[in-house]
Design a protein around this motif. Sequence first.
Motif, short mmCIF file in Angstrom:
data_model
loop_
_atom_site.label_atom_id
_atom_site.label_comp_id
_atom_site.label_asym_id
_atom_site.label_seq_id
_atom_site.Cartn_x
_atom_site.Cartn_y
_atom_site.Cartn_z
N HIS A 276 0.87 -1.18 0.00
CA HIS A 276 0.00 0.00 0.00
C HIS A 276 0.90 1.23 0.00
N VAL A 277 0.73 2.09 -0.99
CA VAL A 277 1.56 3.29 -1.10
C VAL A 277 0.99 4.37 -0.18
N HIS A 278 1.81 4.77 0.78
CA HIS A 278 1.43 5.81 1.74
C HIS A 278 1.67 7.20 1.15
N SER A 279 2.86 7.40 0.58
CA SER A 279 3.18 8.69 -0.04
C SER A 279 4.27 8.49 -1.08
N GLY A 280 4.37 9.44 -1.99
CA GLY A 280 5.38 9.38 -3.03
C GLY A 280 4.93 8.55 -4.22
N THR A 281 5.83 8.44 -5.19
CA THR A 281 5.55 7.67 -6.40
C THR A 281 6.72 6.76 -6.72
N GLY A 282 6.43 5.76 -7.53
CA GLY A 282 7.47 4.81 -7.91
C GLY A 282 6.93 3.80 -8.89
N ARG A 283 7.59 2.65 -8.91
CA ARG A 283 7.21 1.57 -9.82
C ARG A 283 7.29 0.25 -9.06
N VAL A 284 6.38 -0.65 -9.41
CA VAL A 284 6.41 -2.01 -8.87
C VAL A 284 6.56 -2.97 -10.04
N ARG A 285 7.52 -3.87 -9.92
CA ARG A 285 7.67 -4.93 -10.92
C ARG A 285 6.84 -6.11 -10.47
N SER A 286 6.10 -6.69 -11.40
CA SER A 286 5.31 -7.90 -11.17
C SER A 286 5.49 -8.77 -12.40
N GLY A 287 6.29 -9.82 -12.27
CA GLY A 287 6.61 -10.63 -13.45
C GLY A 287 7.41 -9.78 -14.42
N ASP A 288 6.96 -9.72 -15.68
CA ASP A 288 7.64 -8.92 -16.70
C ASP A 288 7.08 -7.51 -16.82
N ASP A 289 6.05 -7.19 -16.02
CA ASP A 289 5.39 -5.89 -16.12
C ASP A 289 5.84 -4.95 -15.02
#
Length: 129
Positions: free
Chosen positions: A56-69
């Motif tokens: 669960h993202v509390h604050s800020g931004t980023g990226r999550v890798r899930s498999g190849d996506d």
Amino acid sequence: MVAVTATNFDAERAYDDQKFNAVEVFKSDRMKVVCGYFEPGQFIPVHAPSSDVAIHVHSGTGRVRSGDDEHAIEPGDVVVVEADTDRGIKADEDGRLEAFLVTAPPPTDTEHDPVREGIKRGEFDPKSA
């Protein structure tokens, strides 16, 4: 009597200049709960433990890798990645990221070896390096 673990995300806030900081809130043989604090660009390297994770993202931004996506994440987002799936999380370069992570069951120490190695080498995705 029921045991209760309570914390305040803001009160636990602690950053590390060298790597993301995971402040453990709770751990049992069934589940591990951490507050994750990432400076810009910091990450948990891609790895595939035999546990599910909910983020669960509390604050800020980023990226999550899930498999190849890869998926862009922002405050309020909830991402779930199933066990045995390549996964990682990375803060965007322009700001801090704070996230609440629950893994079930907790990854083993051996399953976290790729995380330690990726951090040591500065590689988000060791397979693509």
